[in-house]
Design an enzyme around this catalytic site. Structure first.
Site, short mmCIF file in Angstrom:
data_model
loop_
_atom_site.label_atom_id
_atom_site.label_comp_id
_atom_site.label_asym_id
_atom_site.label_seq_id
_atom_site.Cartn_x
_atom_site.Cartn_y
_atom_site.Cartn_z
N ARG A 18 41.86 21.50 56.19
CA ARG A 18 42.51 22.11 55.04
C ARG A 18 42.58 21.09 53.89
NH1 ARG A 18 47.48 22.40 56.57
NH2 ARG A 18 48.14 20.68 55.25
N TYR B 171 39.53 39.83 33.09
CA TYR B 171 39.40 40.43 34.42
C TYR B 171 40.72 41.04 34.87
CZ TYR B 171 39.02 40.46 39.54
OH TYR B 171 39.07 40.81 40.86
N ASP C 19 37.70 30.37 31.70
CA ASP C 19 37.00 31.01 32.81
C ASP C 19 35.53 31.11 32.40
OD1 ASP C 19 35.84 32.76 34.64
OD2 ASP C 19 37.67 33.94 34.89
N LYS D 297 30.18 34.69 42.21
CA LYS D 297 29.27 35.31 41.26
C LYS D 297 28.00 34.46 41.08
CE LYS D 297 32.69 38.29 40.76
NZ LYS D 297 33.89 37.64 41.31
#
Length: 378
Positions: A46, A98, A170, A195
């Site tokens: 982690r 978004y 972004d 993406k």
């Protein structure tokens, strides 16, 4: 190194133990330690994993930075960046963004009395007007999702820094190949690596890249404490996708240009949104801050919601689905899919109507994409 070389080699030296050219998938949750503090840089996956480190270093290099972090999704990356805020803080955001980002702002941050003011994306002066004494962050998408408006990053960076405010951009729609916001003055760059960066529609992920080491360390602490990290196999898949980012983005853009011109002349299309068209209101800004115009095209269809439903059922090459940036062409209906979490009256006021379709133009043969559009719209 130039961009294409960095995409293939940055953070990805041959494995020292075997000489393997491709970064291994370190499929482990923990690491042997030789005494107190006697580890080799990794303790628990982690907190850090060698495959993830290679991904983080590569994405940082593509944005011309040393400081990158990878996450389990784009929204996990967003939440980690937003951890920099505290109760009572204020942020300014572009209004066209978004739907999942809007949902975090309005339904998660609002619980902690963190308020967001929305500004028309291209109205540069309005960002400064929206700033308050407690404003800590400005959040931009450029090009925006789904109306593909441009925000002047240099101008907003100058405003943000004059007021000692962090600027987040972004960069998902452009990818680092076409736009590098840190070079234009941004402090943090966000990606949904699901993406274009991965580019094959087979993994979900996110990333954040930082200009300042102190900000990076603060978000890195949250990354470890909250734990929204990608596994080694997801990191490896994303690394593999990155290697062809440059060639893919060139083909996405070439096809998108062809599609945008076709749609702009089609009798059943009311309006086309693509920054590469001279008719786009932000075309000159796009030319000045981007190296290309990307692979996303949105358009308003002349008709009703029922007509749209019939059209999306007819596609044969293009797939009706959420997401974007994959090698295959995807079309979605933002009002009911990616932006469905935004109340209808707010969507429509921002120009996001029921007849808007968003097309992620893939790298198939352009003639096949055009033929499919023609038969579906006919």
């Amino acid at each position: 190194m130039k961009f294409s070389t960095k995409a293939i080699h940055a953070g990805q030296e041959p494995d020292p133990s075997t000489g393997a050219i491709m970064t291994p998938i370190f499929q482990t949750s923990t690491y042997a330690q030789h005494g107190l503090g006697g580890h080799k840089g990794y303790e628990y996956s982690r907190s850090g994993n060698p495959t993830r480190t290679a991904l983080e270093d590569c994405i940082a290099a593509l944005e011309n930075s040393q400081y990158g972090l990878a996450f389990a999704s784009g929204l996990a990356a967003e939440q980690a960046i937003l951890s920099l805020l505290k109760t009572g803080d204020h942020m300014v955001s572009c209004d066209d963004l978004y739907g999942g980002t809007y949902r975090i702002f309005e339904r998660i941050l609002s619980r902690y009395q963190i308020e967001t003011s929305y500004v028309t994306a291209a109205s540069t002066a309005d960002y400064e007007k929206a700033i308050r004494p407690n404003t800590k962050l400005i959040w931009l998408e450029t090009p925006t999702n789904p109306l593909l408006r441009l925000v002047d990053i240099r101008a907003i960076a100058e405003i943000a820094h004059r007021h000692h405010i962090l600027l987040v951009v972004d960069n998902t729609f452009s990818s680092p190949y076409f736009q590098q916001p840190l070079e234009l003055g941004a402090d943090i760059v966000l990606h949904s690596t699901t993406k274009y960066i991965n580019g094959h529609s087979d993994v979900v992920g996110g990333a954040a890249v930082f200009k300042d080491k102190e900000v990076y360390e603060a978000v890195k602490f949250y990354q470890n404490a909250a734990g929204g990290v990608p596994g080694p196999f997801d990191s490896w898949l994303t690394l593999r996708g990155i290697k062809t980012l440059a060639v893919r983005m060139r083909q996405h853009e070439e096809n998108a240009f062809t599609v945008a011109r076709f749609l702009s002349e089609h009798p059943r299309v009311e309006k086309v949104y693509y920054p590469g068209l001279a008719s786009h209101p932000d075309h000159e800004l796009a030319k000045s801050q981007m190296k290309g115009f990307g692979g996303m095209v949105s358009f308003q269809f002349k008709g009703t919601l029922e007509d749209v439903d019939q059209i999306v059922r007819r596609f044969e090459v293009i797939t009706f689905a959420e997401s974007l940036g994959g090698i295959e062409s995807l079309i979605c209906h933002p009002a009911s899919m990616t932006h469905g979490s935004i109340p209808r009256e707010i969507r429509e006021a921002r120009g996001l109507t029921d007849t808007l379709l968003r097309l992620s133009v893939g790298i198939e043969d352009a003639e096949d994409i055009l033929r499919d559009l023609e038969q579906a719209l006919r």
